[in-house]
Design a protein around this motif. Structure first.
Motif, PDB file in Angstrom:
ATOM      1  N   PHE A 113       3.768  -2.912 -15.770  1.00  0.00           N
ATOM      2  CA  PHE A 113       4.404  -4.237 -15.541  1.00  0.00           C
ATOM      3  C   PHE A 113       5.103  -4.897 -16.890  1.00  0.00           C
ATOM      4  O   PHE A 113       6.218  -5.208 -17.026  1.00  0.00           O
ATOM      5  N   TYR A 117       8.031   6.166 -10.849  1.00  0.00           N
ATOM      6  CA  TYR A 117       7.579   4.943 -10.187  1.00  0.00           C
ATOM      7  C   TYR A 117       8.078   3.628 -11.183  1.00  0.00           C
ATOM      8  O   TYR A 117       8.524   2.513 -10.717  1.00  0.00           O
ATOM      9  N   HIS A 124      -6.603  -2.364  -1.612  1.00  0.00           N
ATOM     10  CA  HIS A 124      -5.606  -3.000  -1.050  1.00  0.00           C
ATOM     11  C   HIS A 124      -5.879  -4.818  -0.441  1.00  0.00           C
ATOM     12  O   HIS A 124      -5.067  -5.351  -0.361  1.00  0.00           O
ATOM     13  N   GLN A 184      -2.633  -2.021 -13.770  1.00  0.00           N
ATOM     14  CA  GLN A 184      -1.241  -1.606 -13.610  1.00  0.00           C
ATOM     15  C   GLN A 184      -0.569  -2.552 -14.941  1.00  0.00           C
ATOM     16  O   GLN A 184       0.768  -2.838 -14.931  1.00  0.00           O
ATOM     17  N   PRO A 243       0.877  -1.230   0.149  1.00  0.00           N
ATOM     18  CA  PRO A 243       0.032   0.021  -0.028  1.00  0.00           C
ATOM     19  C   PRO A 243       0.817   1.298   0.099  1.00  0.00           C
ATOM     20  O   PRO A 243       2.015   1.048   0.086  1.00  0.00           O
ATOM     21  N   ASN A 244       0.255   2.490  -0.268  1.00  0.00           N
ATOM     22  CA  ASN A 244       1.068   3.688  -0.166  1.00  0.00           C
ATOM     23  C   ASN A 244       0.681   4.147   1.452  1.00  0.00           C
ATOM     24  O   ASN A 244      -0.452   4.329   1.786  1.00  0.00           O
ATOM     25  N   TYR A 277       4.024 -10.871  -9.359  1.00  0.00           N
ATOM     26  CA  TYR A 277       3.638  -9.326  -8.466  1.00  0.00           C
ATOM     27  C   TYR A 277       1.961  -9.259  -8.348  1.00  0.00           C
ATOM     28  O   TYR A 277       1.286  -9.499  -9.361  1.00  0.00           O
TER      29      TYR A 277
HETATM   30  N1  ARG Z   1       1.888   1.118  -3.944  1.00  0.00           N
HETATM   31  C1  ARG Z   1       1.277   0.659  -5.472  1.00  0.00           C
HETATM   32  C2  ARG Z   1      -0.218   0.894  -5.340  1.00  0.00           C
HETATM   33  O1  ARG Z   1      -0.936   1.100  -4.274  1.00  0.00           O
HETATM   34  C3  ARG Z   1       1.488  -0.671  -5.503  1.00  0.00           C
HETATM   35  C4  ARG Z   1       2.794  -1.233  -5.875  1.00  0.00           C
HETATM   36  C5  ARG Z   1       2.778  -2.598  -6.519  1.00  0.00           C
HETATM   37  N2  ARG Z   1       4.408  -3.007  -6.564  1.00  0.00           N
HETATM   38  C6  ARG Z   1       5.080  -2.699  -7.169  1.00  0.00           C
HETATM   39  N3  ARG Z   1       6.252  -3.099  -7.190  1.00  0.00           N
HETATM   40  N4  ARG Z   1       4.983  -1.738  -8.207  1.00  0.00           N
HETATM   41  O2  ARG Z   1      -0.958   1.104  -6.365  1.00  0.00           O
END
Ligand code: ARG
Length: 580
Positions: A349, A317, A137, A345, A127-128, A339
């Protein structure tokens, strides 16, 4: 058994090549599948269909020759040719009961360790930290955790990576606000991260001085200023406490040691860009440094950039993910990196995986997979929101599930104490939320429906938990310790056969879950197991069986069912109850 039949077929094919029936260079992978309808055998292969045409043979002719060439095996009682090119195999009852006996005698339920064991890095939850964990999440956290558990059970070395968002410009605003709190003590303020973020944002929008201070703090943070770092650490540690409170409630296996956030890669970002430059992979576009890969184009056919450094020097990112990939493949020596991140996303990736391979950050042999998932939607089919349109906090959702579960279990068990009821309700509430999510196909969206997920009917947690208590009650009623039983299993009735046959598929189900990253396959398996146990229980008397051997054999079948249900649910991260 699948692997065993596969090697029988391979040996027969080798024979046919030697005899000159098949050309030596004609190779096709042998697939053996379980049949749906067991009256035509337990396993089947379509290899004849794959080979007949290229070999210039009639399918029937090749099938006959192949069956002739199959080595004898005591586990196979009969082989039949079906249709134009299927070969069906009937498994010996004795083989099945031996296999179940071995599972009963083994702590690991007869699931043998994967060979070779792999080092598998799993990125999940992540999570952020600037905000409170929200329903978005939930999926990453619990799907990732279930797959991690399955991989570990299969003997792989699993390295969990909680790639938390703990870096970036929004931290300037949060630190500036934190700094403004009296005596620098903001624990009350931070008790609700969501409000804290909102208040900070409001200050930022309203006050130019505040906004300047926020920007200055970001610069100071990036240059490693100690006052700034101390503030940042305090903020993150409080935010992580929030996350870990949620993990604990959800029974998620992540620990503090698994946290390796975006900030951990901060010092490597310049080098990542330097390597890309060195390899001639960078193009400058409006001052930003980008990688253009041929395979990524927009609808108009123009190439899409992966931006790795902005014109102002800031990194993105994607840059951090490239550094994380290099660390995971290099330092952690991963064979596989998974992942569990929102399906939206997928392009990100796809792009960073390609860039990382081309730059040599990740070798060809390393398997990279984005295990994307769909969104959890509200009753209106749109992404889950509160009535006022805000994001729903995960904790609020769990509270609601536990309350509903309490009403349900109280109605069912008027004689239990308040304390017992509360404990059962907690388990049932959390299990229901998790199971409802895990039992859906990972990539599809689903509607959050408390009513349905708490139902005792259908493919739900309450149904399975209840099924488990039913099996456990067989032993309670008999006043028997199941560990003392060791009668040989005898699968006589159809229901016993069907149950035994399903029990023998636990290992292969787990292997599929681990391979595809799809816990719903385990849910379906357990749901079917509970159903098969029900019909066995209805048709085959246990304690009043006609003789002791039959009784003991059935007790063992029940015991193996109980253990498989409990273990299977544990691998989904779901606790079982002895009564409910
Ligand atoms: N923090 C990101 C979000 O909440 C997800 C991160 C996922 N992992 C990564 N390695 N990008 O969207």
């Amino acid at each position: 058994m699948k692997a065993r039949i596969q090697s029988l077929v391979e040996s027969a094919l080798a024979d046919l090549r030697q005899q000159g029936v098949l050309p030596a260079d004609l190779q096709r992978p042998v697939h053996v599948e379980r049949t749906r309808d067991r009256s035509h055998g337990d396993f089947a292969t379509n290899i004849v269909m794959m080979l007949a045409k290229p070999a210039g043979l009639k399918p029937r002719e090749l099938a006959d020759k192949l069956v002739q060439a199959l080595p004898q095996d005591s586990a196979v009682t009969k082989v039949e040719i079906a249709g134009p090119g299927f070969i069906n195999f009937f498994q010996a009852d004795s083989f099945l009961s031996d296999q179940l006996g071995a599972a009963l005698a083994d702590d690991h339920l007869g699931v043998t360790p994967a060979s070779p064991a792999q080092t598998i890095v799993v990125d999940y939850s992540s999570p952020n930290l600037a905000k409170e964990m929200h329903v978005g999440h939930l999926r990453s956290t619990i799907i990732g955790d279930a797959v991690v558990r399955a991989l570990g059970f299969l003997g792989h070395r699993v390295i969990r990576q909680n790639h938390v968002g703990d870096w970036g410009t929004q931290f300037g605003m949060l630190l500036a606000y934190l700094e403004e709190q009296p005596d620098g003590d903001a624990s009350d303020e931070l008790a609700d991260l969501e409000n804290f973020y909102r208040a900070a944002k409001q200050r930022f929008d309203e006050s130019a001085t505040f906004a300047d201070r926020a920007r200055a703090l970001v610069v100071q943070l990036q240059s490693g200023d100690s006052h700034c770092l101390a503030l940042w650490k305090r903020f993150n540690s409080i935010s992580l406490d929030h996350c870990f409170a949620v993990y604990e409630r959800l029974g998620v296996s992540l620990t503090r040691d698994d946290v390796r956030g975006e900030s951990a890669y901060n010092n490597e970002l310049a080098d990542i860009v330097a390597v890309l430059a060195d390899k001639g992979m960078l193009t400058e576009s409006d001052g930003a440094r980008c990688v253009f890969l041929d395979q990524f184009r927009n609808k108009q056919g123009d190439p899409l950039p992966v931006i790795v450094q902005k014109a102002d020097g800031g990194y993105l990112y994607a840059t951090t993910d490239l550094a994380a990939l290099r660390y995971r493949a290099g330092t952690l020596a991963a064979d596989r990196i998974l992942y569990f991140v929102d399906q939206r996303q997928a392009l990100h990736f796809d792009q960073v995986f390609s860039v990382a391979r081309q730059a040599g950050f990740v070798g060809e042999a390393v398997d990279l997979a984005h295990m994307g998932f769909g969104t959890m939607n509200g009753p209106d089919g749109k992404p889950f929101k509160t009535r006022s349109g805000g994001t729903v906090k995960l904790v609020e959702l769990l509270d609601e599930a536990e309350q509903k579960a309490l009403q349900l279990v109280s109605a069912k068990n008027p004689d239990l104490s308040q304390q017992e009821l509360a404990q059962i309700a907690r388990t049932v509430g959390i299990a229901s939320v998790k199971y409802a999510d895990l039992s859906k196909h990972r990539s599809s969206d689903y509607i959050f429906d408390l009513e349905r997920m708490l139902s005792f009917e259908g493919n739900t947690a309450p149904y399975l938990l209840y099924a488990y208590t039913r099996v456990a009650s067989v032993f309670r009623k008999a006043g028997l310790d199941p560990q003392t039983l060791d009668a040989p299993l005898r699968l006589q009735e159809d229901q016993e056969q069907a149950l035994g046959n399903h029990l023998s598929q636990f290992a292969e189900t787990l292997a599929l879950v681990a391979d595809k990253g799809e816990p719903h396959l385990l849910c379906t398996y357990l749901y079917e197991l509970a159903g098969l146990f029900s019909s066995f229980y209805e048709h085959c008397p246990i304690l009043s069986a006609q003789d002791d051997d039959t009784r003991d054999s059935r007790l063992q079948l029940a015991w193996l069912t109980a253990r498989t249900l409990k273990q299977g649910l544990a691998l989904l991260g779901i606790e079982t109850l002895e009564r409910m």
